[in-house]
Design a protein around this motif. Structure first.
Motif, PDB file in Angstrom:
ATOM      1  N   VAL A   1       0.847  -1.186   0.000  1.00  0.00           N
ATOM      2  CA  VAL A   1       0.000   0.000   0.000  1.00  0.00           C
ATOM      3  C   VAL A   1       0.888   1.244   0.000  1.00  0.00           C
ATOM      4  O   VAL A   1       1.822   1.357   0.807  1.00  0.00           O
ATOM      5  N   ARG A   2       0.612   2.159  -0.928  1.00  0.00           N
ATOM      6  CA  ARG A   2       1.325   3.431  -0.979  1.00  0.00           C
ATOM      7  C   ARG A   2       0.335   4.570  -0.770  1.00  0.00           C
ATOM      8  O   ARG A   2      -0.840   4.446  -1.109  1.00  0.00           O
ATOM      9  N   ARG A   3       0.817   5.640  -0.199  1.00  0.00           N
ATOM     10  CA  ARG A   3      -0.033   6.814   0.006  1.00  0.00           C
ATOM     11  C   ARG A   3       0.485   7.967  -0.843  1.00  0.00           C
ATOM     12  O   ARG A   3       1.692   8.210  -0.909  1.00  0.00           O
ATOM     13  N   ILE A   4      -0.439   8.682  -1.467  1.00  0.00           N
ATOM     14  CA  ILE A   4      -0.062   9.842  -2.285  1.00  0.00           C
ATOM     15  C   ILE A   4       0.072  11.051  -1.359  1.00  0.00           C
ATOM     16  O   ILE A   4      -0.841  11.347  -0.584  1.00  0.00           O
ATOM     17  N   VAL A   5       1.217  11.718  -1.422  1.00  0.00           N
ATOM     18  CA  VAL A   5       1.468  12.850  -0.524  1.00  0.00           C
ATOM     19  C   VAL A   5       1.960  14.069  -1.306  1.00  0.00           C
ATOM     20  O   VAL A   5       2.578  13.940  -2.370  1.00  0.00           O
ATOM     21  N   ARG A   6       1.666  15.247  -0.732  1.00  0.00           N
ATOM     22  CA  ARG A   6       2.275  16.477  -1.259  1.00  0.00           C
ATOM     23  C   ARG A   6       3.662  16.586  -0.642  1.00  0.00           C
ATOM     24  O   ARG A   6       3.806  16.501   0.581  1.00  0.00           O
ATOM     25  N   LEU A   7       4.681  16.794  -1.470  1.00  0.00           N
ATOM     26  CA  LEU A   7       6.048  16.832  -0.956  1.00  0.00           C
ATOM     27  C   LEU A   7       6.231  17.918   0.097  1.00  0.00           C
ATOM     28  O   LEU A   7       6.947  17.734   1.076  1.00  0.00           O
ATOM     29  N   GLU A   8       5.559  19.060  -0.074  1.00  0.00           N
ATOM     30  CA  GLU A   8       5.707  20.156   0.891  1.00  0.00           C
ATOM     31  C   GLU A   8       5.160  19.754   2.272  1.00  0.00           C
ATOM     32  O   GLU A   8       5.739  20.087   3.299  1.00  0.00           O
ATOM     33  N   GLU A   9       4.034  19.021   2.272  1.00  0.00           N
ATOM     34  CA  GLU A   9       3.461  18.567   3.544  1.00  0.00           C
ATOM     35  C   GLU A   9       4.340  17.517   4.209  1.00  0.00           C
ATOM     36  O   GLU A   9       4.514  17.499   5.422  1.00  0.00           O
ATOM     37  N   LEU A  10       4.905  16.637   3.379  1.00  0.00           N
ATOM     38  CA  LEU A  10       5.792  15.595   3.904  1.00  0.00           C
ATOM     39  C   LEU A  10       7.017  16.242   4.558  1.00  0.00           C
ATOM     40  O   LEU A  10       7.443  15.835   5.643  1.00  0.00           O
TER      41      LEU A  10
END
Lengths: 134, 134
Positions: free
Chosen positions: A116-125
């Motif tokens: 399972v992978r989660r889609i993230v905004r790089l800035e939030e990460l």
């Protein structure tokens, strides 16, 4: 969710790897047994799955692995070819489920991975990651 | 089963690691995000669990990983300390189940791994492994 992730269910990517010597199970190496360690089977599978997703993500977004169930079914000799097939089985919000099959040079099924992978905004990460000495 | 594996249930080992730069998730690296990739979290966990078992195995025997369920809960910055605790939860025939907890330098639970290893005779394992060009 980026609109271009819709309809990705069933999308499949394949990638061929060579089992690297530096990825051998160290505790078996001294016995002359040069076989791929399970974590590297997962590494090959995750990279294949991530690259499969990457081509559908807009700039500024990435996917991170959150879960993996790995079954190691047969030994993979170092130096041999490893065929990885990653198939997206569902997209649910920011979560993407992928099934990965790992085949040995002789066609034997050597591993299965549910991932399972989660889609993230790089800035939030970036904000979530504290540096070790801060 | 070697007699000294009896009574191992509940046996726990701990090991401290430093998240290596070479073990960072490559797709985040170019963004300045240096965090441990999931397969290396599994690598640290598996090595800790294996060494925990090794001290109880007679000569000529080893354990191989057959299954792992990895949950990655929080990012681990490269360069930081990682505490691994491996606890043997059951021994059933040649199968040993281990639960591994991964803690970050600040005490945050960063990962959980359910891991199954199988006890094997090295000589038998050797026979099962065909070389790639044979």
């Amino acid at each position: 969710m980026p609109p271009d992730l819709e309809g990705l269910e069933g999308f499949t990517c394949s990638k061929e790897w060579i089992a690297e010597e530096g990825h051998a199970a160290l505790h078996l190496k001294h016995m002359g047994l040069q076989v791929l360690a399970t974590p590297y089977m997962l590494l090959y599978g995750e990279v294949t799955a991530r690259e499969c997703l990457d081509q559908h993500l807009p700039a500024g977004m990435a996917s991170v692995g959150v879960e993996a169930l790995v079954r190691h079914l047969a030994p993979i000799p170092v130096g041999s070819r490893v065929m990885i097939e990653a198939r997206i089985i569902s997209v649910d919000g920011k979560g993407v489920s992928i099934v990965i099959r790992v085949k040995r040079h002789d066609g034997t099924l050597a591993g299965e991975i549910y991932h399972v992978r989660r889609i993230v905004r790089l800035e939030e990460l970036k904000k979530r990651i504290k540096q070790p000495h801060s």
